[in-house]
Design an enzyme around this catalytic site. Structure first.
Site, short mmCIF file in Angstrom:
data_model
loop_
_atom_site.label_atom_id
_atom_site.label_comp_id
_atom_site.label_asym_id
_atom_site.label_seq_id
_atom_site.Cartn_x
_atom_site.Cartn_y
_atom_site.Cartn_z
CE LYS A 65 -16.94 0.77 -2.09
NZ LYS A 65 -16.40 1.82 -1.25
CE LYS A 94 -4.33 -1.68 1.74
NZ LYS A 94 -5.42 -1.55 2.69
CE LYS A 119 -8.99 -10.10 -1.22
NZ LYS A 119 -8.28 -9.89 0.01
#
Ligand code: TRP
Length: 338
Positions: A202, A117, A199
């Site tokens: 959202k 991230k 994967k």
């Protein structure tokens, strides 16, 4: 402290992401619902974890409220389990500070989720909260002295870190924390229908997930558009897109369709159209039922609010017991023991 041990065999948490998709449902929530019958469980909605990257305050509040209703709709039952909202139990944050003094900078900076991230961002844009995310997660688990933690494989490193910190605490300050056992989800990780190499999530756009409360029209559209073939396949091999469709079908109640279509695949006469139809029908059945149940739950919103407030209060009492003992052991003050 004995009381805590009896009250939490299983703990798990979920971020209020704004939408519960099939990956969350089949991979985690459905399993939580089943565990309630055999274990004493505590489940948390971790809103503090949802603010480690830039967020909108109004959205966060809305998503937390939605997740409360979603989990109750899915079958998390206040008669059986405790469901709390993390920010209502501020002791987690206090414990995470203490755990942070036991963790090394090196082991925390090696956490793959943090590395992933943060690598796409400038250093200035990476919050310290994103870095210390796993310490707060360790606190979520240890503050209830949980024994088992159902999670996905992607949480393996965070669980390892939690176990290491617990062991370190025990060896420095005397045995106190049970070493929590990860229980990895046995359901296959659901991939995106639009891009089965990714994967289901959202974050990568609405075509990449199917929501648990999505409308029939939208579910059918997404399944119809699902990617099927991708390049050359050896005989008997399954493309990632077809595997994703089978994985979904295998999780639904349509087991006879699943078995007979899988047979077709083995015999080399699977029609993709048949598979897609079966998947769409099974998912429409599920999402239609879930939408109905959600509407019923929503009608009882004030009841849900009251019960989650009460459960968070209960969780807080357990958390305070643990924190009290931790503070005694590490040599910091407790107000009630001044
Ligand atoms: N990091 C977890 C996830 O993204 C969520 C989480 C936070 C969690 N605290 C936890 C999971 C404690 C299990 C136990 O899925």
């Amino acid at each position: 402290m004995e009381s805590i041990v009896k009250k939490c065999d299983v703990l798990s948490c979920i971020q209020p992401s704004g939408v519960v998709h099939l990956g969350n449902y089949f991979g985690a929530i459905k399993n939580w619902v089943q565990l309630q019958d055999t274990h004493s469980c505590i489940f948390g909605i971790v809103d503090l974890h949802a603010m480690t990257e830039k967020h909108d305050p109004a959205e966060l509040k809305k998503h937390t409220n939605q997740m409360m209703i979603d989990l109750i709709t899915c079958g998390i039952d206040p008669q059986k389990s405790t469901l709390f909202v993390q920010s209502l139990v501020p002791e987690h944050v206090e414990l995470s500070w203490i755990l942070g003094t036991l963790a090394s900078y090196g082991e925390v900076s090696r956490q793959a989720q943090f590395k992933d991230k943060s690598k796409r961002k400038k250093e200035e844009a990476v919050s310290v909260g994103l870095f210390s995310y796993p310490l707060l997660q360790a606190a979520d688990i240890l503050i209830y002295r949980a024994k088992e933690v159902p999670v996905g494989q992607d949480q393996k490193q965070h669980l390892e870190l939690t176990r290491n910190i617990a062991e370190r605490f025990n060896s420095r300050y005397g045995d106190f924390f049970p070493i929590p056992e990860p229980k990895y989800s046995e359901t296959p990780k659901l991939m995106s229908l639009a891009d089965p190499t990714k994967k289901m999530s959202k974050n990568i756009g609405s075509k990449h997930y199917i929501g648990l409360f999505e409308t029939e029209k939208s579910v059918r559209k997404k399944v119809a558009a699902a990617m099927t073939d991708s390049g050359e396949l050896k005989k008997g091999e399954m493309s990632p897109g077809i595997k994703t469709l089978f994985d979904m079908l295998g999780q639904t109640s349509q087991q006879s369709d699943y078995i007979s279509l899988l047979n077709d695949h083995h015999n080399g006469n699977l029609k993709y159209q048949h598979l897609k139809e079966a998947v769409a029908n099974a998912l429409v059945e599920l999402t239609t039922e879930m939408r109905q149940r959600r509407a019923e739950a929503e009608a009882d919103i004030s009841l849900i609010n009251d019960s989650i407030r009460e459960m968070s209060f209960h969780a807080r009492k357990l958390a305070q017991e643990t924190l009290y003992e931790v503070k005694q052991r590490v040599g910091i003050k407790n107000l009630s023991h001044f």
